[in-house]
Design a protein around this motif. Structure first.
Motif, PDB file in Angstrom:
ATOM      1  N   ALA A 176       0.830  -1.208   0.000  1.00  0.00           N
ATOM      2  CA  ALA A 176       0.000   0.000   0.000  1.00  0.00           C
ATOM      3  C   ALA A 176       0.862   1.256   0.000  1.00  0.00           C
ATOM      4  CB  ALA A 176      -0.936  -0.001   1.206  1.00  0.00           C
ATOM      5  N   THR A 177       1.933   1.265   0.786  1.00  0.00           N
ATOM      6  CA  THR A 177       2.840   2.407   0.819  1.00  0.00           C
ATOM      7  C   THR A 177       3.491   2.619  -0.539  1.00  0.00           C
ATOM      8  OG1 THR A 177       3.269   2.019   3.164  1.00  0.00           O
ATOM      9  CG2 THR A 177       4.848   3.392   1.987  1.00  0.00           C
ATOM     10  N   PHE A 178       3.935   1.551  -1.158  1.00  0.00           N
ATOM     11  CA  PHE A 178       4.556   1.660  -2.482  1.00  0.00           C
ATOM     12  C   PHE A 178       3.548   2.165  -3.510  1.00  0.00           C
ATOM     13  CE2 PHE A 178       5.824  -0.118  -6.582  1.00  0.00           C
ATOM     14  CZ  PHE A 178       7.088   0.451  -6.689  1.00  0.00           C
ATOM     15  N   SER A 179       2.328   1.658  -3.455  1.00  0.00           N
ATOM     16  CA  SER A 179       1.298   2.091  -4.406  1.00  0.00           C
ATOM     17  C   SER A 179       0.929   3.560  -4.205  1.00  0.00           C
ATOM     18  CB  SER A 179       0.050   1.222  -4.271  1.00  0.00           C
ATOM     19  OG  SER A 179       0.309  -0.077  -4.733  1.00  0.00           O
ATOM     20  N   ASP A 221       3.744   5.669  -5.580  1.00  0.00           N
ATOM     21  CA  ASP A 221       3.727   5.646  -7.040  1.00  0.00           C
ATOM     22  C   ASP A 221       2.578   6.490  -7.593  1.00  0.00           C
ATOM     23  OD1 ASP A 221       4.883   4.478  -9.517  1.00  0.00           O
ATOM     24  OD2 ASP A 221       2.859   3.651  -9.715  1.00  0.00           O
ATOM     25  N   ALA A 222       1.437   6.473  -6.938  1.00  0.00           N
ATOM     26  CA  ALA A 222       0.295   7.276  -7.399  1.00  0.00           C
ATOM     27  C   ALA A 222       0.602   8.766  -7.286  1.00  0.00           C
ATOM     28  CB  ALA A 222      -0.958   6.929  -6.600  1.00  0.00           C
ATOM     29  N   PHE A 223       1.204   9.191  -6.181  1.00  0.00           N
ATOM     30  CA  PHE A 223       1.557  10.602  -6.034  1.00  0.00           C
ATOM     31  C   PHE A 223       2.656  11.007  -7.011  1.00  0.00           C
ATOM     32  CE2 PHE A 223      -0.546  10.280  -1.862  1.00  0.00           C
ATOM     33  CZ  PHE A 223      -1.365  11.389  -1.971  1.00  0.00           C
ATOM     34  N   VAL A 247       0.724  16.538 -13.663  1.00  0.00           N
ATOM     35  CA  VAL A 247       0.568  17.981 -13.464  1.00  0.00           C
ATOM     36  C   VAL A 247       1.692  18.727 -14.194  1.00  0.00           C
ATOM     37  CG1 VAL A 247       0.679  19.805 -11.729  1.00  0.00           C
ATOM     38  CG2 VAL A 247      -0.700  17.783 -11.310  1.00  0.00           C
ATOM     39  N   LYS A 248       2.912  18.235 -14.056  1.00  0.00           N
ATOM     40  CA  LYS A 248       4.042  18.880 -14.730  1.00  0.00           C
ATOM     41  C   LYS A 248       3.898  18.814 -16.243  1.00  0.00           C
ATOM     42  CE  LYS A 248       7.179  17.928 -10.941  1.00  0.00           C
ATOM     43  NZ  LYS A 248       8.264  17.064 -10.465  1.00  0.00           N
ATOM     44  N   ALA A 249       3.405  17.710 -16.763  1.00  0.00           N
ATOM     45  CA  ALA A 249       3.199  17.578 -18.209  1.00  0.00           C
ATOM     46  C   ALA A 249       2.137  18.556 -18.692  1.00  0.00           C
ATOM     47  CB  ALA A 249       2.809  16.145 -18.552  1.00  0.00           C
ATOM     48  N   ALA A 250       1.047  18.710 -17.945  1.00  0.00           N
ATOM     49  CA  ALA A 250      -0.015  19.635 -18.346  1.00  0.00           C
ATOM     50  C   ALA A 250       0.507  21.071 -18.378  1.00  0.00           C
ATOM     51  CB  ALA A 250      -1.204  19.524 -17.394  1.00  0.00           C
ATOM     52  N   TYR A 251       1.289  21.461 -17.376  1.00  0.00           N
ATOM     53  CA  TYR A 251       1.832  22.816 -17.360  1.00  0.00           C
ATOM     54  C   TYR A 251       2.914  23.011 -18.417  1.00  0.00           C
ATOM     55  CZ  TYR A 251      -0.897  24.338 -13.408  1.00  0.00           C
ATOM     56  OH  TYR A 251      -1.936  24.709 -12.597  1.00  0.00           O
ATOM     57  N   PHE A 293      -6.307  10.006 -14.220  1.00  0.00           N
ATOM     58  CA  PHE A 293      -5.794  11.244 -13.631  1.00  0.00           C
ATOM     59  C   PHE A 293      -6.154  12.393 -14.561  1.00  0.00           C
ATOM     60  CE2 PHE A 293      -2.575   8.869 -11.024  1.00  0.00           C
ATOM     61  CZ  PHE A 293      -3.113   9.259  -9.820  1.00  0.00           C
ATOM     62  N   TYR A 294      -6.931  13.333 -14.047  1.00  0.00           N
ATOM     63  CA  TYR A 294      -7.362  14.511 -14.794  1.00  0.00           C
ATOM     64  C   TYR A 294      -6.609  15.711 -14.251  1.00  0.00           C
ATOM     65  CZ  TYR A 294     -10.286  18.497 -16.024  1.00  0.00           C
ATOM     66  OH  TYR A 294     -10.734  19.708 -16.468  1.00  0.00           O
TER      67      TYR A 294
END
Length: 185
Positions: free
Chosen positions: A37-40, A43-45, A52-56, A166-167
């Motif tokens: 769960a910690t690894f997941s 990885d999600a964050f 977010v960086k790609a969108a900007y 992810f939106y």
């Protein structure tokens, strides 16, 4: 017979050999579950941050354009999104040039282009996004960039990402021109 059974039960109760093995069998699934769960979650964050960086990055690249934007350019932005996020896809991108009309206190969609699962963003749709958009001057424009990418966690964790999507949403003012122009060339 009963005496021997009771004797064996008393001896079993006093015997401490094998406790570590039993405790390991009890605690190991819990510890492995917490680690997964910690690894997941990590990885999600991490993946959310990449999105977010790609969108900007896409928004910033569009804001610097002085030439008309065309289909090939937008397809290149989808390729950039896939390169920056490194997910398995599919990828969705929506770019909208939004103008603010202060006389009507209304955001107007001048043009919108999509790739993937998005639909065109209309002026009526912008009415529900009023609180998400920045305060603008009369006839000022912003470029609204929305991205969506699929995400599959390495380990299934209940409630982590139920829709596997992810939106991201961002906006940038045009930098070197009053607006960016769409071309069908």
């Amino acid at each position: 017979m009963l005496a021997t059974v009771l004797s064996n039960l008393r001896r079993f109760r006093r015997d401490e050999a094998g406790n570590v093995t039993i405790e390991t069998l009890i605690w190991m699934p819990l510890i492995l579950g917490i680690l997964a769960a910690t690894f997941s979650l990590h990885d999600a964050f991490r993946y959310k941050s990449l999105n977010v960086k790609a969108a900007y990055t896409i928004s910033d690249a569009l804001s610097r354009e002085t030439d008309p934007i065309d289909n090939a350019y937008l397809d290149g932005m989808v390729d950039l999104l896939s390169y920056l996020t490194r997910s398995e896809g599919p990828y969705s991108l929506r770019v909208t040039l939004v103008r603010y009309n202060a006389n009507q206190d209304k955001y107007i969609s001048e043009w919108t282009q999509t790739r993937g699962d998005f639909t065109n963003l209309t002026t009526q749709d912008l009415g529900s996004m009023h609180e998400k958009l920045p305060n603008l001057l009369h006839n000022e424009r912003v470029i609204v960039v929305e991205t969506a990418t699929m995400y599959k966690p390495p380990f299934e964790v209940p409630g982590l990402n139920t829709d596997s999507l992810f939106y991201n949403y961002g906006f940038t003012r045009p930098r070197f021109a009053p607006k960016i122009v769409w071309s069908d060339a």
